[in-house]
Design an enzyme around this catalytic site. Sequence first.
Site, PDB file in Angstrom:
ATOM      1  N   ASP A  10      -7.634  -4.906   8.718  1.00 23.28           N
ATOM      2  CA  ASP A  10      -7.069  -3.793   8.042  1.00 23.28           C
ATOM      3  C   ASP A  10      -7.155  -3.972   6.509  1.00 23.28           C
ATOM      4  O   ASP A  10      -6.547  -3.217   5.829  1.00 23.28           O
ATOM      5  CB  ASP A  10      -5.905  -3.173   8.398  1.00 23.28           C
ATOM      6  N   GLU A  16       0.781  -1.298  -0.203  1.00 24.99           N
ATOM      7  CA  GLU A  16      -0.014  -0.047  -0.036  1.00 24.99           C
ATOM      8  C   GLU A  16       0.839   1.214   0.015  1.00 24.99           C
ATOM      9  O   GLU A  16       2.045   1.287   0.535  1.00 24.99           O
ATOM     10  CB  GLU A  16      -0.942  -0.035   1.203  1.00 24.99           C
TER      11      GLU A  16
HETATM   12  P1  NAD Z   1       2.271 -10.669  13.502  1.00 31.95           P
HETATM   13  O1  NAD Z   1       2.300 -11.388  12.322  1.00 31.95           O
HETATM   14  O2  NAD Z   1       3.785 -10.198  14.068  1.00 31.95           O
HETATM   15  O3  NAD Z   1       1.515 -10.995  14.771  1.00 31.95           O
HETATM   16  C1  NAD Z   1       0.220 -11.538  14.573  1.00 31.95           C
HETATM   17  C2  NAD Z   1      -0.073 -12.585  15.616  1.00 31.95           C
HETATM   18  O4  NAD Z   1      -1.707 -12.932  15.693  1.00 31.95           O
HETATM   19  C3  NAD Z   1       0.594 -13.800  15.613  1.00 31.95           C
HETATM   20  O5  NAD Z   1       1.755 -13.924  16.798  1.00 31.95           O
HETATM   21  C4  NAD Z   1      -0.289 -14.809  15.613  1.00 31.95           C
HETATM   22  O6  NAD Z   1       0.159 -16.049  16.116  1.00 31.95           O
HETATM   23  C5  NAD Z   1      -1.472 -14.260  16.065  1.00 31.95           C
HETATM   24  N1  NAD Z   1      -2.817 -14.749  15.697  1.00 31.95           N
HETATM   25  C6  NAD Z   1      -3.234 -15.168  14.309  1.00 31.95           C
HETATM   26  N2  NAD Z   1      -4.503 -15.664  14.581  1.00 31.95           N
HETATM   27  C7  NAD Z   1      -5.115 -15.633  15.936  1.00 31.95           C
HETATM   28  C8  NAD Z   1      -5.919 -16.049  16.516  1.00 31.95           C
HETATM   29  N3  NAD Z   1      -7.185 -16.617  15.994  1.00 31.95           N
HETATM   30  N4  NAD Z   1      -6.186 -15.806  17.798  1.00 31.95           N
HETATM   31  C9  NAD Z   1      -5.049 -15.287  18.456  1.00 31.95           C
HETATM   32  N5  NAD Z   1      -3.967 -14.966  17.918  1.00 31.95           N
HETATM   33  C10 NAD Z   1      -3.938 -15.025  16.652  1.00 31.95           C
HETATM   34  O7  NAD Z   1       1.635  -9.139  13.174  1.00 31.95           O
HETATM   35  P2  NAD Z   1       1.747  -7.631  13.738  1.00 31.95           P
HETATM   36  O8  NAD Z   1       2.806  -7.073  12.871  1.00 31.95           O
HETATM   37  O9  NAD Z   1       1.799  -7.777  15.095  1.00 31.95           O
HETATM   38  O10 NAD Z   1       0.460  -7.258  13.233  1.00 31.95           O
HETATM   39  C11 NAD Z   1      -0.937  -7.615  13.536  1.00 31.95           C
HETATM   40  C12 NAD Z   1      -2.068  -7.008  12.629  1.00 31.95           C
HETATM   41  O11 NAD Z   1      -2.198  -5.739  12.897  1.00 31.95           O
HETATM   42  C13 NAD Z   1      -1.748  -7.382  11.204  1.00 31.95           C
HETATM   43  O12 NAD Z   1      -3.295  -8.059  10.892  1.00 31.95           O
HETATM   44  C14 NAD Z   1      -1.484  -6.097  10.652  1.00 31.95           C
HETATM   45  O13 NAD Z   1      -1.813  -6.207   9.411  1.00 31.95           O
HETATM   46  C15 NAD Z   1      -2.322  -4.991  11.631  1.00 31.95           C
HETATM   47  N6  NAD Z   1      -1.776  -3.611  11.900  1.00 31.95           N
HETATM   48  C16 NAD Z   1      -2.780  -2.674  11.879  1.00 31.95           C
HETATM   49  C17 NAD Z   1      -2.311  -1.372  11.844  1.00 31.95           C
HETATM   50  C18 NAD Z   1      -3.288  -0.465  11.886  1.00 31.95           C
HETATM   51  O14 NAD Z   1      -3.107   0.876  11.847  1.00 31.95           O
HETATM   52  N7  NAD Z   1      -4.571  -0.614  12.078  1.00 31.95           N
HETATM   53  C19 NAD Z   1      -0.981  -1.219  11.852  1.00 31.95           C
HETATM   54  C20 NAD Z   1       0.037  -2.257  11.830  1.00 31.95           C
HETATM   55  C21 NAD Z   1      -0.357  -3.484  11.871  1.00 31.95           C
END
Ligand code: NAD
Length: 350
Positions: free
Chosen positions: A236, A65
Amino acid sequence: MTLTPSDKALVPFVSVDHMLQLINDIGIETMLKGLAEYIEQDFKRWPQFDKTPRVASHSEDGVIELMPTSDGQTYGFKYVNGHPKNTKEGLQTVTAFGLLADVYTGYPVLLSEMTLLTALRTAATSAMVAKHLAPKGAKTMAMIGNGAQSEFQCLAFQAVCGIDTVRLYDIDARATQKAARNLAGRGLNVIACTTPEAAIEGAEIITTCTADKQYATILTDNMVGAGVHINAIGGDCPGKTELQRNILLRSSIFVEYPEQTRIEGEIQQLDPDHPVTELWQVILGETQGRVDNRQITLFDSVGFAIEDFSALRFIRDQIRDHAHFIDLDMLADPDDPRDLFGMVLRSKAS
Ligand code: NAD
């Protein structure tokens, strides 16, 4: 090859190493608070900004993005990816870099790593929003999804909102252990839980921050009691959500930029005219946030360009006092602006 100094317009570049030095110099809590202030300032002048839903390029595995905005004086953009399958290959789900430029000349004024900065700004935004929406005096947060973003989220809520307890849960127990280890000794009461139901026990704030490229159900309707604030971070992208639809129907929903959130946020599950409140109006006091202690408030976070702009603005100000950057020779800028070819000739001669 050498260029004369006048052929260069140097651009400050903040590398990953520099960002780590900035975090260590400034202190992560101070940095999160500072970022929250800059983001809040920019939410307060929301109408001044150019706004557009981010430009997304989707693939089977993830999304890339571009997130642009401008306040008329400064332009900014972030490049960011989201690839939930990446961690299985030893890679980050989210990586990013970004740039600020002077609108008057169009010249870049800052280039920065933004993988760390995105985690900081996302956490600072969440906590700043919760300051306006969460129940007063909230002390306990459930943190569901203990990946890359999670410790930043916990520390921002501690620094900005004053929570003192986090209840961690991840589908992968190793992620919970990692987060608990990283958060030890920071004045937070850290409780590792083995089910999401245990994690939300007694929590006034529930943060969901999981990564899965599907309509996931991290919280079911019966898990969400009256009065809580939900900080939903992980949904997101189109086809990527975390909350059961019925939760949305019981919640007052607050969003960054409706045009983008309707495509990417939890509310993609609702009718396109379902009412939502824009956060900048709450922060300016133009509309109400939380009105009673039984209300469920939901921040349907997707991340908006203005938050990255604020974060880059914060970093540009910080590197005046903390010289953690290098000057990057990334703009050809000959003394005679029309003699670009002369630069080629001069480089051969020297
Ligand atoms: P990451 O991959 O490091 O961590 C995600 C975690 O979620 C992992 O540890 C995984 O095991 C866990 N997980 C997956 N399914 C699960 C479930 N059903 N129950 C419990 N845990 C579960 O990712 P990250 O960098 O920490 O990002 C997390 C999310 O936040 C991503 O989807 C990312 O796109 C989003 N994000 C959003 C913003 C925003 O501004 N809204 C900013 C950054 C990241």
